[in-house]
Design a protein around this motif. Structure first.
Motif, short mmCIF file in Angstrom:
data_model
loop_
_atom_site.label_atom_id
_atom_site.label_comp_id
_atom_site.label_asym_id
_atom_site.label_seq_id
_atom_site.Cartn_x
_atom_site.Cartn_y
_atom_site.Cartn_z
N ALA A 176 -14.70 -24.68 -2.66
CA ALA A 176 -14.14 -23.32 -2.72
C ALA A 176 -15.27 -22.32 -2.83
O ALA A 176 -16.14 -22.44 -3.70
N VAL A 177 -15.25 -21.34 -1.93
CA VAL A 177 -16.28 -20.30 -1.94
C VAL A 177 -15.58 -18.94 -1.88
O VAL A 177 -14.58 -18.77 -1.17
N PRO A 178 -16.01 -17.92 -2.63
CA PRO A 178 -15.40 -16.59 -2.55
C PRO A 178 -15.79 -15.92 -1.23
O PRO A 178 -16.94 -16.01 -0.79
N VAL A 179 -14.82 -15.26 -0.60
CA VAL A 179 -15.09 -14.61 0.69
C VAL A 179 -14.86 -13.10 0.65
O VAL A 179 -15.48 -12.36 1.42
N GLU A 180 -13.95 -12.57 -0.19
CA GLU A 180 -13.73 -11.14 -0.26
C GLU A 180 -12.97 -10.78 -1.52
O GLU A 180 -12.36 -11.64 -2.17
N ARG A 181 -13.01 -9.47 -1.84
CA ARG A 181 -12.25 -8.93 -2.96
C ARG A 181 -11.17 -8.01 -2.40
O ARG A 181 -11.44 -7.19 -1.51
N VAL A 182 -9.94 -8.12 -2.89
CA VAL A 182 -8.81 -7.32 -2.41
C VAL A 182 -8.20 -6.61 -3.60
O VAL A 182 -7.93 -7.23 -4.64
N ARG A 183 -7.95 -5.30 -3.46
CA ARG A 183 -7.31 -4.55 -4.53
C ARG A 183 -6.29 -3.57 -3.93
O ARG A 183 -6.38 -3.21 -2.76
N LEU A 184 -5.33 -3.14 -4.75
CA LEU A 184 -4.33 -2.18 -4.32
C LEU A 184 -4.85 -0.76 -4.49
O LEU A 184 -5.52 -0.45 -5.48
N GLY A 185 -4.53 0.09 -3.55
CA GLY A 185 -4.86 1.51 -3.64
C GLY A 185 -3.70 2.35 -3.12
O GLY A 185 -2.73 1.83 -2.56
N LYS A 186 -3.75 3.66 -3.33
CA LYS A 186 -2.71 4.58 -2.85
C LYS A 186 -3.36 5.72 -2.09
O LYS A 186 -4.45 6.16 -2.43
N GLN A 187 -2.67 6.17 -1.06
CA GLN A 187 -3.09 7.36 -0.34
C GLN A 187 -1.88 8.21 -0.02
O GLN A 187 -0.76 7.72 0.09
N THR A 188 -2.06 9.51 0.07
CA THR A 188 -0.97 10.45 0.34
C THR A 188 -0.93 10.77 1.82
O THR A 188 -1.94 11.17 2.41
N VAL A 189 0.23 10.58 2.42
CA VAL A 189 0.45 10.86 3.84
C VAL A 189 1.48 11.98 3.95
O VAL A 189 2.53 11.94 3.30
N THR A 190 1.20 12.99 4.73
CA THR A 190 2.09 14.14 4.88
C THR A 190 2.88 14.00 6.18
O THR A 190 2.30 13.86 7.26
N ASP A 191 4.21 14.03 6.05
CA ASP A 191 5.11 14.04 7.20
C ASP A 191 5.93 15.33 7.18
O ASP A 191 5.88 16.11 6.22
N GLU A 192 6.70 15.53 8.21
CA GLU A 192 7.61 16.67 8.28
C GLU A 192 9.03 16.16 8.47
O GLU A 192 9.27 15.29 9.30
#
Length: 210
Positions: free
Chosen positions: A169-185
């Protein structure tokens, strides 16, 4: 309505009846003449005998109402008393705003899947060879050592590499949750009310300003 007790004050007709009482009066089309039956019904509603200037019943039912102003078949014009012979026409407008609501949740989930992989591994093996050499002065001693004619055997052990598969077993990447604001009409709709002003006159009865 009966006009006994009414008085004209400027452009307003003041009558001794409450606005609420006028609004609830029997409906009569303002464009038609009163029939005898309608006239009798109105007199009865306002508590007066037909053709009589005095109340037919209880005289206290309409007290303390002489200050009410009623014009145009019971319409309340108390807000248009600026004295400039003008009406204020108002209308509603849609006012849109936003509110923040919970739209859902997101989570990270890790699970194990199995897949097939191939790797190339170099391997070595030993093969037997047969080498023949002529008798020379250098090897004559070894060649003549022993019986002249005899039977014998000689064997050689051969080796070969085989691939061995294992995992790590070898580590390949780090994954985390994030948020971004998207504007719609988005388009919203709703009902609004607006006032309309009609002009009733002898020459143009239904000209309107909207």
């Amino acid at each position: 309505m009966p006009l006994d007790g009414a008085r004209l004050s400027g452009d307003r007709l003041e009558v001794p009846y409450a606005k609420s009482q006028v609004r609830k009066a029997p409906h009569v089309d303002v464009d038609d003449d009163l029939s005898p039956g309608q006239e009798e019904e109105l007199y009865r509603y306002y508590g007066r005998a037909a053709g009589n200037d005095r109340p037919a019943g209880d005289t206290d039912r309409n007290t303390d109402t002489t200050s009410d102003t009623v014009t145009d078949a019971g319409r309340d014009d108390t807000r248009d008393r600026s004295g400039d012979n003008a009406m204020t026409r108002s209308e509603e407008r849609l006012v849109a705003d936003t509110r923040t609501e919970r739209a859902g949740t997101a989570r990270l989930r890790k699970y194990v899947v199995t897949e097939e992989q191939q790797v190339t591994v170099p391997v070595t093996r030993e093969e037997v060879t047969l080498d023949r050499e002529p008798i020379t002065d250098a090897n004559a001693g070894n060649a003549l050592d022993g019986p002249a004619i005899t039977e014998s055997e000689h064997e050689v052990t051969l080796h070969a590499e085989r691939p061995v598969v294992d995992t790590e077993a070898v580590p390949v990447e780090r994954v985390r949750l994030g948020k971004q604001t998207v504007t719609d009409e988005e388009t919203v709709s709703g009902e609004v009310r607006k006032e309309q002003i009609d002009l009733d006159g002898p020459e143009d009865r239904n000209r309107s300003n909207r």
